[in-house]
Design a protein around this motif. Structure first.
Motif, short mmCIF file in Angstrom:
data_model
loop_
_atom_site.label_atom_id
_atom_site.label_comp_id
_atom_site.label_asym_id
_atom_site.label_seq_id
_atom_site.Cartn_x
_atom_site.Cartn_y
_atom_site.Cartn_z
N LEU A 58 0.90 -1.13 0.00
CA LEU A 58 0.01 -0.12 0.00
C LEU A 58 0.86 1.17 0.03
O LEU A 58 1.55 1.29 0.74
N ASP A 59 0.65 1.96 -0.94
CA ASP A 59 1.57 3.23 -1.12
C ASP A 59 1.00 4.33 0.16
O ASP A 59 0.03 4.22 0.82
N ARG A 60 1.84 5.38 0.37
CA ARG A 60 1.88 6.24 1.52
C ARG A 60 0.45 7.07 1.34
O ARG A 60 -0.34 7.18 2.30
N ASP A 61 0.21 7.58 0.33
CA ASP A 61 -1.12 8.25 0.09
C ASP A 61 -2.23 7.48 0.46
O ASP A 61 -3.22 8.03 1.19
N GLU A 62 -2.34 6.28 -0.22
CA GLU A 62 -3.45 5.43 0.10
C GLU A 62 -3.58 5.28 1.47
O GLU A 62 -4.74 5.16 2.06
N ALA A 63 -2.37 4.95 2.17
CA ALA A 63 -2.49 4.40 3.57
C ALA A 63 -2.89 5.72 4.59
O ALA A 63 -3.62 5.49 5.44
N ASP A 64 -2.63 6.79 4.08
CA ASP A 64 -2.92 8.19 4.80
C ASP A 64 -4.48 8.33 4.62
O ASP A 64 -5.16 8.59 5.50
N LEU A 65 -5.08 8.14 3.55
CA LEU A 65 -6.24 8.24 3.47
C LEU A 65 -7.13 7.18 4.09
O LEU A 65 -8.05 7.55 4.84
N ILE A 66 -6.80 6.02 4.16
CA ILE A 66 -7.52 5.05 4.68
C ILE A 66 -7.42 5.12 6.06
O ILE A 66 -8.52 5.02 6.99
N ALA A 67 -6.37 5.46 6.77
CA ALA A 67 -6.18 5.81 8.17
C ALA A 67 -7.02 6.95 8.59
O ALA A 67 -7.51 6.67 9.51
N ALA A 68 -7.16 8.08 7.77
CA ALA A 68 -7.94 9.06 7.88
C ALA A 68 -9.29 8.61 7.98
O ALA A 68 -10.33 9.17 8.97
N ALA A 69 -9.77 7.89 7.14
CA ALA A 69 -11.21 7.44 7.11
C ALA A 69 -11.55 6.52 8.37
O ALA A 69 -12.55 6.63 8.82
N MET A 70 -10.57 5.53 8.66
CA MET A 70 -10.84 4.84 9.66
C MET A 70 -11.08 5.67 11.07
O MET A 70 -11.84 5.59 11.98
N THR A 71 -10.20 6.88 11.34
CA THR A 71 -10.44 7.52 12.25
C THR A 71 -11.70 8.20 12.46
O THR A 71 -12.29 8.59 13.30
N SER A 72 -12.18 8.75 11.20
CA SER A 72 -13.46 9.29 11.13
C SER A 72 -14.49 8.21 11.66
O SER A 72 -15.57 8.69 11.95
N VAL A 73 -14.35 7.09 11.30
CA VAL A 73 -15.55 6.11 11.25
C VAL A 73 -15.72 6.07 12.91
O VAL A 73 -16.73 6.12 13.55
N VAL A 74 -14.33 5.59 13.53
CA VAL A 74 -14.53 5.55 15.11
C VAL A 74 -15.01 6.83 15.80
O VAL A 74 -15.38 6.70 17.07
N ALA A 75 -14.51 7.88 15.20
CA ALA A 75 -15.30 9.18 15.97
C ALA A 75 -16.71 9.63 15.63
O ALA A 75 -17.48 10.01 16.48
N SER A 76 -17.53 8.77 14.66
CA SER A 76 -18.39 9.04 14.36
C SER A 76 -19.79 8.92 15.30
O SER A 76 -20.62 9.76 15.18
N ALA B 173 -13.05 12.00 -5.78
CA ALA B 173 -14.49 11.39 -5.29
C ALA B 173 -14.35 9.87 -5.31
O ALA B 173 -15.12 9.37 -4.70
N ASP B 174 -13.78 9.22 -6.38
CA ASP B 174 -13.75 7.81 -6.50
C ASP B 174 -13.29 7.11 -5.12
O ASP B 174 -13.86 6.17 -4.83
N HIS B 175 -12.23 7.70 -4.69
CA HIS B 175 -11.51 7.17 -3.53
C HIS B 175 -12.51 7.41 -2.43
O HIS B 175 -12.50 6.32 -1.69
N ILE B 176 -13.05 8.42 -2.32
CA ILE B 176 -13.88 8.54 -0.99
C ILE B 176 -15.19 7.75 -1.18
O ILE B 176 -15.76 7.01 -0.21
N CYS B 177 -15.87 7.68 -2.41
CA CYS B 177 -16.89 6.62 -2.48
C CYS B 177 -16.63 5.23 -2.32
O CYS B 177 -17.47 4.47 -1.88
N ALA B 178 -15.37 4.84 -2.71
CA ALA B 178 -14.93 3.48 -2.62
C ALA B 178 -15.09 3.06 -0.98
O ALA B 178 -15.50 1.87 -0.42
N LEU B 179 -14.43 4.03 -0.19
CA LEU B 179 -14.48 3.92 1.42
C LEU B 179 -16.15 3.86 1.90
O LEU B 179 -16.11 3.14 2.86
N CYS B 180 -16.71 4.73 1.59
CA CYS B 180 -18.13 4.72 2.00
C CYS B 180 -18.85 3.64 1.62
O CYS B 180 -19.84 3.09 2.31
N ILE B 181 -18.91 3.19 0.37
CA ILE B 181 -19.57 2.08 -0.15
C ILE B 181 -19.05 0.79 0.62
O ILE B 181 -19.87 -0.15 1.01
#
Length: 417
Positions: free
Chosen positions: A158-176, A387-395
């Motif tokens: 997993l490259d650094r940018d994708e890891a950063d994005l997924i980690a940020a999404a995980m943090t957002s989920v647990v904060a929700s 948008a594609d990356h955000i959509c993939a995480l939300c889906i």
């Protein structure tokens, strides 16, 4: 007349001296966290916090000299709670999946414990002074790096940018859980949200270049003076904060005299209210659009996600203002806006449940809130994802899969429930 003088009052009959509770400062901080989280910085009055705690305003000032000092201490306290939660999870570089699960579970528990105050994280940076902002940011960055390191330990390619994005999404989920009041037993919330966040660890993000929008659009200015005032006001509110923008500022931005503003809106608050209702109407209309173009529950869910992400990316200023300034709207209008928001959430959750019959309505609502929180948080990053990356995480969060197949189930990381 009695021959004997009256006996002195017994100890139990005397009025006991009032003692200041040892946890008074903690009570003030808890009340302040709830108030700031619900209403924003400017809408909170110290007199209201004092009344909530059951003390006088002068007594509150003995603990905090002004509202900013109380606000800063509140945000630092919440940040310390996050640090305590993650520091309690032992490092386990040999088993990154185990450490990641522990971190996400600890942060979920912290969000549940602070459900009435945790949404403060959405807008605290807008009002914190540099030293206080840096204190909070250092804790958040350290937390993010641990999650990212575990994620990369699980997925070395997993490259650094994708890891950063997924980690940020995980943090957002647990904060929700701290961003809404949907009811569910605490243990179920913890299991559901931790599992949802962990499921993002295996998301395959689509290739770049297919996103409808990768940044907010500037576009052309409307010719209608009312629409122009709305557009310029939201831009100014997002950049400077509602309370620091004046009618004169809005008039200059729209190239009108101040009297021209009042021909369309009776006050600055009326402009904010109109903008919020405009956004609410767009969201409601998008639900109808998604339904009209779908033939299965899965298509509805995917259609809702793609439309919402597109809205967030192309109306980033409005979304940012809505999150940070909802407390500046009159209480009755604020209640009406939130009621409409709940109706929209119910519609989302109904289609998620139809797509995944194993999920109850309440659990579906939690997942919808988590997905929307991810969309909001990721579209507010300085470097906006596609948008594609955000959509993939939300889906993934809503359907349990990466694609648009109508087959239910989850291909994410499993945890015991």
């Amino acid at each position: 007349m009695s021959a004997h003088p009256p006996a002195p009052p017994t100890t139990s009959a005397r009025t006991a001296p009032r003692r200041r509770p040892r946890d008074r400062r903690e009570q003030i901080l808890q009340s302040a966290a709830r108030a700031f989280s619900a209403n924003g910085f400017h809408a909170v009055r110290l007199d209201d916090i004092a009344a909530d705690v059951g003390i006088s305003a002068p007594a509150l000032y003995r603990h905090f000299p002004n509202k900013y000092a109380l606000f800063a201490e509140t945000t630092r306290t919440l940040a310390d709670a996050l640090a305590d939660a993650t520091n309690a999870v032992p490092a386990d570089t040999a088993h990154p999946a185990t450490e990641l699960r522990g971190l996400l579970a600890a942060l979920t528990d912290a969000a549940i414990e602070n459900r009435r105050s945790g949404s403060l994280y959405h807008w605290e940076d807008a009002f914190l002074k540099p030293d206080d902002a840096r204190y909070v940011r250092d804790i958040v960055v350290a937390q993010h790096r641990r999650i990212r390191a575990d994620l990369q330990g699980m997925r070395p390619t997993l490259d650094r940018d994708e890891a950063d994005l997924i980690a940020a999404a995980m943090t957002s989920v647990v904060a929700s859980p701290a961003t809404h009041r949907t009811a569910l037993p605490t243990r179920q919330i913890g299991e559901l949200i931790t599992h949802a966040a962990l499921s993002l660890a295996t998301v395959e993000l689509p290739p770049e270049g297919r996103a409808p929008h990768t940044a907010p659009l500037t576009g052309l200015a409307p010719t209608s003076k009312r629409e122009l005032l709305l557009a310029e006001s939201i831009r100014l509110f997002a950049a400077h904060g509602f309370h620091d923008v004046t009618i004169d500022d809005i008039a200059r931005a729209a190239d009108l005299p101040a009297s021209g503003v009042y021909r369309h809106f009776e006050s600055k608050a009326a402009i904010l209210q109109a903008a919020f209702w405009r956004a609410s109407d767009r969201v409601t209309a998008m639900i109808a659009d998604a339904l009209s173009s779908s033939t299965t529950p899965r298509e509805v869910v995917v259609g809702l996600v793609t439309r919402y992400v597109d809205l967030y990316l192309t109306n980033n200023d409005l979304i940012s203002v809505y999150v940070s300034e909802i407390g500046s709207v009159a209480p009755r209008q604020r209640t009406a806006l939130r009621n409409q928001q709940r109706i929209n959430i119910e519609e989302w959750a109904a289609w998620v449940s139809r797509d995944r019959p194993d999920l109850s309505a309440a659990r579906s609502r939690f997942l919808v809130q988590a997905a929307l929180n991810v969309a909001i948080d990721l579209t507010r990053l300085p470097r906006k994802p596609s948008a594609d990356h955000i959509c993939a995480l939300c889906i993934r969060l809503l359907t349990g899969t990466d694609g648009t197949s109508d087959e239910g189930g989850s291909d994410g990381v499993e945890v015991g429930e």
